[in-house]
Design an enzyme around this catalytic site. Sequence first.
Site, PDB file in Angstrom:
ATOM      1  CE  LYS A 104       3.222   3.153   3.150  1.00  0.00           C
ATOM      2  NZ  LYS A 104       3.296   3.229   4.610  1.00  0.00           N
ATOM      3  CG  LEU A 128       8.492   2.315   4.788  1.00  0.00           C
ATOM      4  CD1 LEU A 128       8.347   1.106   3.863  1.00  0.00           C
ATOM      5  CD2 LEU A 128       7.126   2.934   5.049  1.00  0.00           C
ATOM      6  CG  HIS A 143       0.242 -21.091   2.217  1.00  0.00           C
ATOM      7  ND1 HIS A 143      -0.832 -21.877   2.556  1.00  0.00           N
ATOM      8  CD2 HIS A 143       0.575 -20.415   3.334  1.00  0.00           C
ATOM      9  CE1 HIS A 143      -1.129 -21.689   3.837  1.00  0.00           C
ATOM     10  NE2 HIS A 143      -0.289 -20.808   4.334  1.00  0.00           N
ATOM     11  NE  ARG A 178      -6.229 -19.390   3.759  1.00  0.00           N
ATOM     12  CZ  ARG A 178      -5.228 -20.131   4.252  1.00  0.00           C
ATOM     13  NH1 ARG A 178      -5.070 -21.381   3.865  1.00  0.00           N
ATOM     14  NH2 ARG A 178      -4.385 -19.599   5.135  1.00  0.00           N
ATOM     15  NE  ARG A 188       6.989   4.135   0.569  1.00  0.00           N
ATOM     16  CZ  ARG A 188       6.726   4.871   1.627  1.00  0.00           C
ATOM     17  NH1 ARG A 188       7.707   5.124   2.502  1.00  0.00           N
ATOM     18  NH2 ARG A 188       5.538   5.364   1.846  1.00  0.00           N
ATOM     19  CE1 TYR A 202       1.144  -0.328   4.374  1.00  0.00           C
ATOM     20  CE2 TYR A 202       0.131   1.834   4.384  1.00  0.00           C
ATOM     21  CZ  TYR A 202       0.941   0.897   4.981  1.00  0.00           C
ATOM     22  OH  TYR A 202       1.551   1.176   6.165  1.00  0.00           O
ATOM     23  CD  GLU A 242      10.018   1.713  10.504  1.00  0.00           C
ATOM     24  OE1 GLU A 242       9.811   2.682   9.756  1.00  0.00           O
ATOM     25  OE2 GLU A 242      10.029   0.538  10.113  1.00  0.00           O
TER      26      GLU A 242
END
Length: 287
Positions: free
Chosen positions: A149, A207, A102, A100, A52, A33, A182
């Site tokens: 992110k 990040l 993996h 579903r 990014r 995101y 952070e």
Amino acid sequence: MSRIAYVNGRYVPHGSASVHIEDRGYQFADGVYEVCEIARGYIVDMPRHLDRLERSLRELRIAWPMGRKALETVIREVVRRNKVTNGLVYMQVTRGVARRDHYFPAADTPPAIVVTAKRTDPRAAAAKAEKGVRVITVPENRWERVDIKSVGLLPNVLARQKAKEAGAVEAWFVDPDGTVKEGASTNAWIVTGEGTLVTRPAESGILKGITRATVMDIAKKHDLRVEERAFTVEEALAAKEAFITAATTVVMPVVAIDGQPVANGHPGSVTLALREAFFDVAEKTLA
Ligand code: PLP
């Protein structure tokens, strides 16, 4: 006014916007995101945020959901349709919808994309900055790839909730050696007695914040020294100033850590000057 969201090719009412139950973001946190600030009708640092996003997608081998120019258009359109002059625009891309399992889904599975925007109150933010905020510290317990992110934010959610319950707004993740990584959703900084800005190198388990990069641009413009190195909680408590940066908070003074004051317990002048200079130095794209 009714809010509008962009979901996989359509602008839909926010209240009924939904994704499939087998979206891999929902089932595996298999997505990334970005959040951009919108200030005075401009999207702040959009090119850096999209760079990014590109990196996060590449690291996870998720394809772009659409061309970059098309995404810029969608972002502007979501901001426009929601009539946001000051606020945040959020975009999330996941590996898409698949039964579903993996293993990655078939290569032709389209990534899923959602873009939303919300208003924030600049006066409330300014009032918060005038007082400064309190942070707590928590042991680092996240995975090593926090440079991506990703939407997998459970440790961050738990840390921030703990902060809230302690009367603070942010939690700083601290390594076993006592150095600050952070915040749960912000980068951490101190200002030394000599006026040097100190923040952890982006290569070591944080990040690489876009606001962090723009603060470095401000520092360069105003001849402030920046040292990218780790600092301890003790050093932060003895520092002249401390602050946090993020698109959601811009530059926010930190006045207490774990209930102990930083310097005299008031926002520092360097921090407030950086906050003041931010909008002028950041790259602005008309929304
Ligand atoms: N660190 C973490 C863990 C974050 O989640 C964020 C923002 O969400 C930041 C730092 C600050 O990044 P930016 O300045 O790009 O918003």
